[in-house]
Motif scaffolding. Structure first.
Motif, PDB file in Angstrom:
ATOM      1  N   SER A 152       0.157  -6.578  -5.315  1.00  0.00           N
ATOM      2  CA  SER A 152      -0.625  -6.855  -4.158  1.00  0.00           C
ATOM      3  C   SER A 152       0.456  -6.682  -3.033  1.00  0.00           C
ATOM      4  N   ILE A 153       1.625  -7.289  -3.023  1.00  0.00           N
ATOM      5  CA  ILE A 153       2.624  -7.262  -2.085  1.00  0.00           C
ATOM      6  C   ILE A 153       3.012  -5.798  -1.807  1.00  0.00           C
ATOM      7  N   THR A 154       3.382  -4.702  -2.670  1.00  0.00           N
ATOM      8  CA  THR A 154       3.787  -3.557  -2.514  1.00  0.00           C
ATOM      9  C   THR A 154       2.645  -2.785  -2.059  1.00  0.00           C
ATOM     10  N   ALA A 155       1.551  -2.905  -2.375  1.00  0.00           N
ATOM     11  CA  ALA A 155       0.233  -2.072  -1.844  1.00  0.00           C
ATOM     12  C   ALA A 155       0.149  -2.761  -0.248  1.00  0.00           C
ATOM     13  N   SER A 156       0.198  -3.951  -0.104  1.00  0.00           N
ATOM     14  CA  SER A 156       0.084  -4.198   1.322  1.00  0.00           C
ATOM     15  C   SER A 156       1.074  -3.735   2.251  1.00  0.00           C
ATOM     16  N   LEU A 157       2.523  -3.678   1.589  1.00  0.00           N
ATOM     17  CA  LEU A 157       3.426  -3.140   2.425  1.00  0.00           C
ATOM     18  C   LEU A 157       3.439  -1.807   2.604  1.00  0.00           C
ATOM     19  N   GLY A 158       2.904  -0.869   1.423  1.00  0.00           N
ATOM     20  CA  GLY A 158       2.584   0.622   1.724  1.00  0.00           C
ATOM     21  C   GLY A 158       1.594   0.876   2.837  1.00  0.00           C
ATOM     22  N   ILE A 159       0.486   0.117   3.050  1.00  0.00           N
ATOM     23  CA  ILE A 159      -0.556   0.458   3.906  1.00  0.00           C
ATOM     24  C   ILE A 159       0.244  -0.090   5.222  1.00  0.00           C
ATOM     25  N   SER A 160       0.923  -1.068   5.313  1.00  0.00           N
ATOM     26  CA  SER A 160       1.502  -1.462   6.828  1.00  0.00           C
ATOM     27  C   SER A 160       2.522  -0.439   6.898  1.00  0.00           C
ATOM     28  N   PHE A 161       3.220   0.221   5.906  1.00  0.00           N
ATOM     29  CA  PHE A 161       4.204   1.378   6.147  1.00  0.00           C
ATOM     30  C   PHE A 161       3.740   2.600   6.640  1.00  0.00           C
ATOM     31  N   VAL A 162       2.580   2.729   6.412  1.00  0.00           N
ATOM     32  CA  VAL A 162       1.858   3.907   6.970  1.00  0.00           C
ATOM     33  C   VAL A 162       1.264   3.790   8.382  1.00  0.00           C
ATOM     34  N   PHE A 163       0.512   2.552   8.620  1.00  0.00           N
ATOM     35  CA  PHE A 163      -0.375   2.610   9.518  1.00  0.00           C
ATOM     36  C   PHE A 163       0.159   1.731  11.065  1.00  0.00           C
ATOM     37  N   PHE A 164       1.095   0.905  10.639  1.00  0.00           N
ATOM     38  CA  PHE A 164       1.782   0.156  11.684  1.00  0.00           C
ATOM     39  C   PHE A 164       2.761   1.009  12.721  1.00  0.00           C
ATOM     40  N   PRO A 165       3.479   2.130  12.387  1.00  0.00           N
ATOM     41  CA  PRO A 165       4.094   2.952  13.121  1.00  0.00           C
ATOM     42  C   PRO A 165       3.002   3.732  13.784  1.00  0.00           C
ATOM     43  N   VAL A 166       1.833   4.121  13.289  1.00  0.00           N
ATOM     44  CA  VAL A 166       0.805   4.848  14.037  1.00  0.00           C
ATOM     45  C   VAL A 166       0.163   4.025  15.207  1.00  0.00           C
ATOM     46  N   GLY A 167      -0.144   2.780  14.940  1.00  0.00           N
ATOM     47  CA  GLY A 167      -0.452   1.754  15.865  1.00  0.00           C
ATOM     48  C   GLY A 167       0.286   1.644  16.960  1.00  0.00           C
ATOM     49  N   VAL A 168       1.546   1.601  16.616  1.00  0.00           N
ATOM     50  CA  VAL A 168       2.998   1.247  17.794  1.00  0.00           C
ATOM     51  C   VAL A 168       2.609   2.531  18.550  1.00  0.00           C
ATOM     52  N   ILE A 169       2.647   3.870  18.110  1.00  0.00           N
ATOM     53  CA  ILE A 169       2.677   4.815  18.840  1.00  0.00           C
ATOM     54  C   ILE A 169       1.318   4.990  19.759  1.00  0.00           C
TER      55      ILE A 169
END
Length: 275
Positions: free
Chosen positions: A187-204
């Motif tokens: 669960s933790i690694t899946a959540s981190l993976g999703i954040s790892f992909v989309f958080f930078p996109v959202g920041v951009i």
């Protein structure tokens, strides 16, 4: 750490496949954003119209009431539409037809449980805010630690709301906590993976929107700002859908040992080591 991100990204990749087969799921988080935004716009407009903002800012009791209402509204609306996504993902994993209408109907059937959950979340959120405000650094530390523990305990609350016939808060938390204990590494690694992909996109997207607001004007500001806003919303929508898809698959694996969706064809215990 790199290995964990890589494993989490595999879940993201497989969740994207589910999203690609069901693109209409994007409507649900969009409706959530519109509903929450519209509700807060109405409340803020009403407060400004009747001059209630200054009263809220100067009264602790009114501040606490406003925080409670804000959390209750955002939690109930967000949980409702996420519940619809979970239902659709569950149907898809079973090879059944999915639809936005079907997801909304399933969420409506558990509306009382969603209301109970939202009131609980609002109460705890308000209490933690009061502790943070009145006990300095110690209160802030307590709030951070409790938020972390609460987030882990309630990781699977929405799948439990939709998929299980639970009555009351205690069984809801027990079901969620047990499922998380069985799959905490996954669960933790899946959540981190999703954040790892989309958080930078959202920041951009947010950065582009901010740049357009601060440094551009006229038509270029409108075009650039619109592009940034679209990127930001798209990142939020995709992250929400993929997160619910992954949680639904992991919940099925935790409670029934079924490997569906992102878990299909692999052993989560070896792909996502929890040690």
């Amino acid at each position: 750490m790199v290995g964990r991100f890589t494993r989490g990204l595999r879940v993201v990749d497989d969740s994207v496949d589910v999203f690609r087969d069901n693109p209409r799921l994007a409507i649900l988080p969009l409706l959530s954003l519109l509903s929450i935004g519209g509700a807060f716009a109405i409340v803020l407009g009403t407060a400004l119209r009747y001059g209630a903002v200054s009263s809220v800012l100067t009264s602790d009791l009114l501040q606490y009431a406003a925080i409670f209402v804000a959390i209750a509204v955002s939690s109930s609306v967000g949980t409702f539409f996420n519940a619809a996504v979970v239902h659709c993902a569950f149907q898809y994993f079973d090879g059944k037809e999915t639809s936005v209408r079907g997801g909304l109907a399933a969420a409506w059937q558990v509306r009382r449980k969603i209301a109970l959950w939202s009131v609980t979340a609002a109460t705890l959120g308000t209490v933690l805010y009061i502790i943070d405000e009145n006990f300095g650094a110690l209160g802030s530390l307590a709030r951070v630690l409790f938020d972390l523990a609460w987030g882990l305990l309630t990781f699977f609350v929405i799948p439990v709301l939709v998929l299980e016939d639970t009555k009351g808060l205690r069984p809801l938390l027990q079901e969620s906590g047990t499922a998380f204990r069985e799959t905490w590494g996954e669960s933790i690694t899946a959540s981190l993976g999703i954040s790892f992909v989309f958080f930078p996109v959202g920041v951009i997207g947010l950065s582009v929107l901010g740049w357009a607001y601060l440094f551009a004007s006229g038509v270029p500001a409108l075009l650039i700002g619109s592009a940034g806003f679209i990127v930001l919303v798209a990142a939020m929508v995709a992250a929400q859908v993929l997160g619910m898809v992954a949680r639904t698959a992991l919940y099925r694996y935790a409670v029934a040992d079924e490997k569906v969706g992102p878990c299909a064809g692999r052993n989560p215990e070896t792909i996502f080591p929890s040690d």
